[in-house]
Design a protein around this motif. Structure first.
Motif, PDB file in Angstrom:
ATOM      1  N   ASP A  73      38.720  82.061 131.901  1.00  0.00           N
ATOM      2  CA  ASP A  73      38.528  83.274 131.094  1.00  0.00           C
ATOM      3  C   ASP A  73      39.149  84.519 131.748  1.00  0.00           C
ATOM      4  O   ASP A  73      39.006  85.621 131.231  1.00  0.00           O
ATOM      5  N   MET A  74      39.833  84.344 132.874  1.00  0.00           N
ATOM      6  CA  MET A  74      40.394  85.490 133.601  1.00  0.00           C
ATOM      7  C   MET A  74      41.354  86.312 132.735  1.00  0.00           C
ATOM      8  O   MET A  74      41.274  87.538 132.714  1.00  0.00           O
ATOM      9  N   ALA A  75      42.259  85.671 132.010  1.00  0.00           N
ATOM     10  CA  ALA A  75      43.224  86.413 131.182  1.00  0.00           C
ATOM     11  C   ALA A  75      42.510  87.202 130.089  1.00  0.00           C
ATOM     12  O   ALA A  75      42.843  88.374 129.840  1.00  0.00           O
ATOM     13  N   ALA A  76      41.522  86.600 129.445  1.00  0.00           N
ATOM     14  CA  ALA A  76      40.774  87.295 128.392  1.00  0.00           C
ATOM     15  C   ALA A  76      40.010  88.481 128.968  1.00  0.00           C
ATOM     16  O   ALA A  76      40.004  89.575 128.393  1.00  0.00           O
ATOM     17  N   MET A  77      39.361  88.268 130.119  1.00  0.00           N
ATOM     18  CA  MET A  77      38.639  89.363 130.772  1.00  0.00           C
ATOM     19  C   MET A  77      39.610  90.484 131.121  1.00  0.00           C
ATOM     20  O   MET A  77      39.340  91.659 130.892  1.00  0.00           O
ATOM     21  N   ASN A  78      40.769  90.126 131.671  1.00  0.00           N
ATOM     22  CA  ASN A  78      41.745  91.138 132.079  1.00  0.00           C
ATOM     23  C   ASN A  78      42.304  91.931 130.895  1.00  0.00           C
ATOM     24  O   ASN A  78      42.655  93.095 131.053  1.00  0.00           O
ATOM     25  N   ARG A  79      42.390  91.329 129.716  1.00  0.00           N
ATOM     26  CA  ARG A  79      42.848  92.084 128.538  1.00  0.00           C
ATOM     27  C   ARG A  79      41.903  93.249 128.257  1.00  0.00           C
ATOM     28  O   ARG A  79      42.339  94.389 128.034  1.00  0.00           O
TER      29      ARG A  79
END
Length: 116
Positions: A73-79
């Motif tokens: 979920d890192m990419a989603a969190m970073n968005r």
């Protein structure tokens, strides 16, 4: 020095103000059914509100710790993080994977900010 506790709950305070600093408790989404990006955006909104109540803002964040239940979920969190972040006032940050207290929680965020 005075200690001020904000948004007290049964077992914790949402934040504690002491010595010119605001210590945030781990913040989680109000709606645990959101995806990681939505939960992150919700948490960051809560952080803005707590910091405002304390008399400061995200521009004064010193350090942030982000806990993800799944590093996928890192990419989603970073968005959500990137949309919220003040690029002129980036805090130190660590992101780790951790099993969170509620299995529906995907993200938990805590941090320390200076008073304005």
């Amino acid at each position: 020095m005075t200690i001020k506790r904000l948004q007290p709950e049964e077992r914790l305070a949402g934040a504690v103000v002491h010595g010119g600093l605001v210590y945030l408790a781990g913040q989680v989404a109000d709606d645990a059914d959101l995806d990681a990006e939505g939960q992150t955006a919700d948490i960051l909104r809560q952080i803005d509100a707590i910091l405002a109540e304390a008399g400061t803002s995200k521009a004064n964040l010193i350090s942030v710790q982000i806990f993800l239940s799944d590093m996928n979920d890192m990419a989603a969190m970073n968005r959500a993080w990137d949309a919220w972040l003040d690029p002129a006032s980036k805090p130190a940050r660590a992101t780790v994977e951790a099993r969170l207290a509620n299995p529906k929680w995907k993200v938990e965020i805590t941090g320390i900010a200076a008073l304005a």
